[in-house]
Structures are given as C-alpha cells and as structure tokens.
Design an enzyme around this catalytic site. Structure first.
Site, PDB file in Angstrom:
ATOM      1  N   TYR A  47     -18.037   1.527  43.451  1.00 23.10           N
ATOM      2  CA  TYR A  47     -18.070   2.847  42.821  1.00 23.10           C
ATOM      3  C   TYR A  47     -18.779   3.844  43.728  1.00 23.10           C
ATOM      4  O   TYR A  47     -19.753   3.490  44.407  1.00 23.10           O
ATOM      5  CB  TYR A  47     -18.842   2.808  41.486  1.00 23.10           C
ATOM      6  N   HIS A  91     -25.940 -19.478  50.320  1.00 23.67           N
ATOM      7  CA  HIS A  91     -25.639 -20.882  50.043  1.00 23.67           C
ATOM      8  C   HIS A  91     -25.297 -21.603  51.346  1.00 23.67           C
ATOM      9  O   HIS A  91     -24.448 -21.135  52.116  1.00 23.67           O
ATOM     10  CB  HIS A  91     -24.451 -21.002  49.082  1.00 23.67           C
ATOM     11  N   ASP A 149     -21.579  -1.324  23.240  1.00 23.91           N
ATOM     12  CA  ASP A 149     -21.245  -1.339  21.816  1.00 23.91           C
ATOM     13  C   ASP A 149     -21.812  -0.096  21.135  1.00 23.91           C
ATOM     14  O   ASP A 149     -21.178   0.511  20.265  1.00 23.91           O
ATOM     15  CB  ASP A 149     -21.767  -2.611  21.149  1.00 23.91           C
ATOM     16  N   GLU A 205     -31.547   1.168  17.173  1.00 20.44           N
ATOM     17  CA  GLU A 205     -30.338   1.846  16.678  1.00 20.44           C
ATOM     18  C   GLU A 205     -30.612   3.244  16.116  1.00 20.44           C
ATOM     19  O   GLU A 205     -29.673   3.977  15.801  1.00 20.44           O
ATOM     20  CB  GLU A 205     -29.658   0.966  15.626  1.00 20.44           C
ATOM     21  N   HIS A 234     -22.756  -8.080  24.689  1.00 20.28           N
ATOM     22  CA  HIS A 234     -23.005  -6.660  24.942  1.00 20.28           C
ATOM     23  C   HIS A 234     -24.470  -6.528  25.354  1.00 20.28           C
ATOM     24  O   HIS A 234     -25.353  -6.304  24.541  1.00 20.28           O
ATOM     25  CB  HIS A 234     -22.722  -5.823  23.695  1.00 20.28           C
TER      26      HIS A 234
END
Length: 405
Positions: free
Chosen positions: A311, A255, A119, A386, A114
């Site tokens: 997106y 490449h 999370d 947190e 994560h």
C-alpha cells in the site's frame, strides 16, 4: 501508549444527538453479530449478506458483489440536489487469529477473528446509513457508503476503485475512520498529510553450500550470510534516509538449518518496509537488493529476491482534514479531545481512495483500560469500548450535513 493518556472516565455523550444515542443497542447488536462471524479478505459473504439485508430493510439503494464481496450504498438527500457527492468508507474483513477473549460474542469461526475493529467500522457505517436514510431532509446531494473487503490483504480498495465505485455519480470527497486502541475513548486523531505509512514487503532466499559444522571451509554458510544481511539492512534507515524522514526496515522472519552440526545451504528471510514520504517509493527496493547482492558476492553465495509494494502512504488532504477536525471538535468533549499528532507506521489501503479523491482518514479512540479494553490491534485479546460506536456515527453524520448542506 494507551496508559500515557488519562483514563476515559469523563467521556460525555451529550453532544451526540439523542436519535443517534438511541441507536446504541442496535449498533452493539450489529457489531457483536459481525464479531461472531468474522471472515477473511474477499470471503466476507456472511458479512455482505448481513449488510445488504439491513440496507434492503431500510429501503436504501445499493449494489452488491463489487470486487467480489464489496457493497456500495447510495443515499440521496431530501433537499434540492446540489450535485455534490460525499463517500464514506468502511472495511469489513477480519484476521487469521484465534480469539482468546471469553465473551458471549466470541468468534465462532476457528482461527479467524475481528482483531482490528472492522466489525465496529461496519456497524458505524450501518448506523450512519440508517440515520441518513431516516433524515434525508437534513442534507442535499448524495452519500455513497462503501463497504470494502480485504483491507488486511491483499487489498480491496484498488479493485473497488477500478470497478467504478467513485463514479456514477462522481465522488467529490471521501472520509473514513479507524477505531483506535492507541487512543483512549473520548478522543479523535486527525492530522493533515501522512497519517499512515506506505508498506512494502520482501522475501529473500540465500543460496549457499551446506556441509558439516566441523568443516566450514568446505561450505558457504547461508546462516552467516543472512546474519550479515540482517545487520546491514538496519543501516538503510540510519545512514541512507534523512533523519527528518521516518522509515522502518523490519526483518520479521528468518529460517535456516535443520540440526546443530549441519551448516545449512539455504536461509530464508522476509520483512516489511514502511515510510511516509512518497518520494521514497522505489528507493528501498533498490537499496535492499544492492546490500543483499553485495554481501552474497563477498561470501560466494547467490540469492533469490521477491519484492512488492503493498500500500502507498495514507495521506490526508489538508482541507478535508481541517473539515473533519472541526466536526469532531463538535462531538468530542473530553480533556484530550482531538489529537493532531497521531501518525503510525501501520498501513492502510484507504490510501488508494485518498489518491483518487480528496479525503480524510481519522482515528476514533476506543481503548478503555478500566474495562480491560486496551489490548493492541491484531492481538488475540483485542476488543474495544463500544461507547465509541455512536460517536463515530455522529461524526460521520455531521460531516455529511456540513459537506452537503
């Protein structure tokens, strides 16, 4: 970018209600458990099981298995039903990165981490669900909490919408947040209009003719052709896009060759294109192919081009952005507070939800250099403060109570 802001030493949680502040140990526990068991897109089985278990434990109606591993929870307010519906979206997936953090909650899944804060998003959504279910008397109408898989790719928002998560009952508006290490703890980034960019991608193989490095006249050097293309692609933004409109063309892979004295017959490249203005859709695909085709023709080479749109741009409804900003200002009490200029060329499939219904996606500052929690997103040492978790819950709850009074 983080270092240009004041350090978050003055963060004040006094505006976060006591009931939500008291959830901090649980929020941290949930987040760390999820962090230890990261899963890639559409593989979030353990994550979904954990979310479903919590929702069931709290008596919250929910449906699982949407778009494979997605979940939608439904919480009905205790006041007279207004018929209005507000959705909250949280993404659940992780990234194919080997974690380098040495913390007790380090990823237990080799090669998966994560590294973008999902999370934390899931933990905040769980905390919001728990609080709203316990305090249904504070709002009317319905809250849908959408736990979405596969934001990092190939994209879980669109299949969830196609599965009907915005229907039955119909969603009037949607909000979501992203923990953001480009902003310090104690800030929120909210703006109307384009917040995040459209993302388009390409892969191209240049087909030349190989040979000996001492006899280039017998070859069509794919490396030289590719080098000309890489340089020419940079002129699209500088000479074809209005300077007022931000855009980026990046060749991230190139490449070719197997040995220093061999001219390679093929060269492979891939890259991304990012922009905010929806009117630019389709332009880059056409212009990139024109450049590749023209250069290949001039060298006598050919090419194989694959191009796809990942997106669209993440565009906030002006009214909903102002609505979220007002709620955030009631929560964030720091010198910086709410930051309006917070655009990024990163992409997000929250964009599909915002195309379907009015809404606002916003950033919740989560960096804290004082704790060595300021590594960028997608870095193998990414982590966040947190303390931001209850702030996220408080903002979501205030949005619900104000939108569904």
């Amino acid at each position: 970018m983080v270092s240009t802001f004041p350090h978050p030493s003055s963060v004040n949680l006094s505006r976060v209600r006591l009931d939500i502040r008291s959830l901090q140990p649980q929020l941290v526990e949930w987040r760390r458990r999820l962090h230890q068991q990261p899963e890639l897109g559409f593989q979030e089985k353990l994550t979904s099981e954990f979310v479903s278990q919590k929702l069931q434990e709290w008596g919250i109606e929910h449906e699982t298995g949407i778009a494979q591993t997605g979940i939608v929870a439904m919480i009905k307010g205790g006041k007279i039903d207004s018929g209005k519906v507000l959705a909250i979206r949280a993404d659940m997936d992780a990234l194919p990165i080997q974690e380098l953090n040495e913390v007790p909650y380090k990823s237990q899944h080799d090669g998966v981490m994560h590294a973008c804060g999902h999370d934390g998003h899931t933990a905040i959504a769980l905390g919001t669900a728990y609080y709203l279910q316990s305090n249904r008397q504070n709002f009317a109408g319905t809250v849908k909490i959408i736990f979405q898989p596969a934001e990092e790719g190939p994209g879980g928002a669109k299949p969830m919408i196609e599965a009907g998560v915005l229907k039955n009952p119909d969603v009037d508006a949607i909000i979501g947040l992203h923990l953001w290490n480009n902003l310090p703890l104690g800030t929120v980034g909210v703006r109307a209009g384009a917040l995040m960019a459209a993302v388009e991608c390409f892969k191209c193989t240049i087909l030349g003719r190989g040979g000996h490095g001492a006899m280039p006249h017998q070859t069509i050097d794919s490396v030289v052709v590719a080098a000309q293309i890489v340089n020419a692609l940079q002129t699209i933004v500088s000479r074809n896009v209005d300077p007022i409109d931000s855009a980026v063309v990046t060749v991230g892979e190139l490449h070719a060759g197997t040995k220093l004295n061999i001219i390679s017959d093929t060269a492979r490249m891939s890259g991304t294109i990012r922009y905010f203005k929806p009117d630019l859709k389709g332009f880059f695909k056409k212009r990139i192919e024109q450049i590749i085709a023209g250069i290949c023709q001039s060298f006598g080479a050919s090419y194989d081009l694959e191009y796809w749109e990942l997106y669209p741009p993440t565009i906030n409804d002006a009214g909903m952005a102002e609505f979220v900003r007002k709620q955030a200002e009631q929560v964030i009490e720091t010198p910086l507070g709410v930051v309006p200029e917070c655009q990024t060329m990163g992409g997000e499939d929250m964009s599909y939800f915002l195309q379907a219904v009015p809404g606002c996606y916003f950033f919740l500052g989560s960096a804290n250099p004082d704790k060595d929690l300021a590594y960028p997103h997608h870095h193998p040492r990414f982590d966040f403060d947190e303390t931001a978790l209850p702030m996220g819950v408080e903002i979501f709850v205030r949005c619900v109570e104000k939108f569904l009074p």
